[in-house]
Design a protein around this motif. Structure first.
Motif, mmCIF file in Angstrom:
data_model
loop_
_atom_site.group_PDB
_atom_site.id
_atom_site.type_symbol
_atom_site.label_atom_id
_atom_site.label_comp_id
_atom_site.label_asym_id
_atom_site.label_seq_id
_atom_site.Cartn_x
_atom_site.Cartn_y
_atom_site.Cartn_z
ATOM 1 N N UNK A 1 -27.412 -40.116 41.295
ATOM 2 C CA UNK A 1 -26.549 -39.154 41.977
ATOM 3 C C UNK A 1 -27.092 -37.730 41.944
ATOM 4 N N UNK A 2 -27.751 -37.327 40.864
ATOM 5 C CA UNK A 2 -28.170 -35.932 40.702
ATOM 6 C C UNK A 2 -29.534 -35.641 41.319
ATOM 7 N N UNK A 3 -30.484 -36.538 41.211
ATOM 8 C CA UNK A 3 -31.845 -36.261 41.694
ATOM 9 C C UNK A 3 -31.920 -35.992 43.200
ATOM 10 N N UNK A 4 -31.199 -36.703 44.070
ATOM 11 C CA UNK A 4 -31.261 -36.332 45.498
ATOM 12 C C UNK A 4 -30.764 -34.908 45.759
ATOM 13 N N UNK A 5 -29.734 -34.477 45.053
ATOM 14 C CA UNK A 5 -29.254 -33.103 45.216
ATOM 15 C C UNK A 5 -30.308 -32.098 44.745
ATOM 16 N N UNK A 6 -30.970 -32.408 43.651
ATOM 17 C CA UNK A 6 -32.035 -31.547 43.134
ATOM 18 C C UNK A 6 -33.192 -31.463 44.128
ATOM 19 N N UNK A 7 -33.569 -32.576 44.727
ATOM 20 C CA UNK A 7 -34.683 -32.597 45.686
ATOM 21 C C UNK A 7 -34.317 -31.817 46.945
ATOM 22 N N UNK A 8 -33.098 -31.942 47.411
ATOM 23 C CA UNK A 8 -32.673 -31.191 48.597
ATOM 24 C C UNK A 8 -32.703 -29.691 48.314
ATOM 25 N N UNK A 9 -32.200 -29.283 47.157
ATOM 26 C CA UNK A 9 -32.234 -27.866 46.796
ATOM 27 C C UNK A 9 -33.661 -27.360 46.676
ATOM 28 N N UNK A 10 -34.539 -28.150 46.100
ATOM 29 C CA UNK A 10 -35.938 -27.760 45.964
ATOM 30 C C UNK A 10 -36.618 -27.641 47.323
ATOM 31 N N UNK A 11 -36.312 -28.532 48.255
ATOM 32 C CA UNK A 11 -36.928 -28.453 49.585
ATOM 33 C C UNK A 11 -36.433 -27.242 50.364
ATOM 34 N N UNK A 12 -35.199 -26.828 50.121
ATOM 35 C CA UNK A 12 -34.684 -25.638 50.801
ATOM 36 C C UNK A 12 -35.349 -24.382 50.244
ATOM 37 N N UNK A 13 -35.595 -24.351 48.948
ATOM 38 C CA UNK A 13 -36.163 -23.166 48.312
ATOM 39 C C UNK A 13 -37.683 -23.070 48.419
ATOM 40 N N UNK A 14 -38.361 -24.142 48.742
ATOM 41 C CA UNK A 14 -39.826 -24.120 48.791
ATOM 42 C C UNK A 14 -40.312 -23.416 50.054
ATOM 43 N N UNK A 15 -41.521 -22.831 50.025
ATOM 44 C CA UNK A 15 -42.037 -22.112 51.195
ATOM 45 C C UNK A 15 -42.360 -23.072 52.332
ATOM 46 N N UNK A 16 -42.190 -22.582 53.551
ATOM 47 C CA UNK A 16 -42.423 -23.410 54.730
ATOM 48 C C UNK A 16 -43.827 -23.246 55.308
ATOM 49 N N UNK B 1 -24.121 -47.782 31.998
ATOM 50 C CA UNK B 1 -23.870 -47.452 33.401
ATOM 51 C C UNK B 1 -24.073 -45.966 33.688
ATOM 52 N N UNK B 2 -23.708 -45.089 32.768
ATOM 53 C CA UNK B 2 -23.863 -43.656 33.021
ATOM 54 C C UNK B 2 -25.331 -43.224 33.043
ATOM 55 N N UNK B 3 -26.160 -43.658 32.104
ATOM 56 C CA UNK B 3 -27.578 -43.268 32.225
ATOM 57 C C UNK B 3 -28.269 -43.870 33.453
ATOM 58 N N UNK B 4 -27.706 -44.926 34.012
ATOM 59 C CA UNK B 4 -28.292 -45.520 35.213
ATOM 60 C C UNK B 4 -27.813 -44.792 36.461
#
Length: 115
Positions: A27-42, A19-22
């Motif tokens: 839970x973590x990847x959406x937070x990572x993607x949001x942070x990456x979209x904020x930091x990427x150039x517009x 259950x934990x590897x699933x």
């Protein structure tokens, strides 16, 4: 029927053990993607390259049918076409600088002030 129940039980038991590897990537990847979209150039830059080939040089059998590029002789005609009124009007309409109701005196009937 019992073999089907047993298979479902084994699948669920295996999923519960893992259950934990699933759940952690879900839970973590959406937070990572949001942070990456904020930091990427517009703002992005784009460019275009044109490859003009002379068919006579590529295939000597088509030399009679080939149309010569004559790029140096045609560059002034291409610049004139790009600066022509109908091309500039279409570009200005696409960019929202003018619309269909804009009068010719506003856009400059004698010269193009859009450049």
């Amino acid at each position: 029927m019992s073999s089907l129940n047993m298979r479902i039980y084994l699948i669920l038991a295996g999923a519960w053990r893992r259950r934990y590897p699933i759940i952690i990537p879900i839970l973590i990847l959406p937070l990572f993607v949001i942070a990456l979209s904020i930091l990427s150039p517009k703002n992005y830059a784009a460019h275009t390259s044109m490859l003009i080939q002379e068919t006579a040089k590529l295939n000597p059998f088509l030399e009679d049918l080939a149309v010569s590029a004559m790029l140096k002789e045609r560059i002034s005609a291409l610049k004139t076409l790009l600066h022509s009124r109908h091309i500039l009007t279409a570009v200005a309409q696409e960019r929202g600088l003018v619309d269909e109701q804009t009068s010719a005196s506003t856009t400059g009937s004698d010269h193009c002030s859009i450049i």
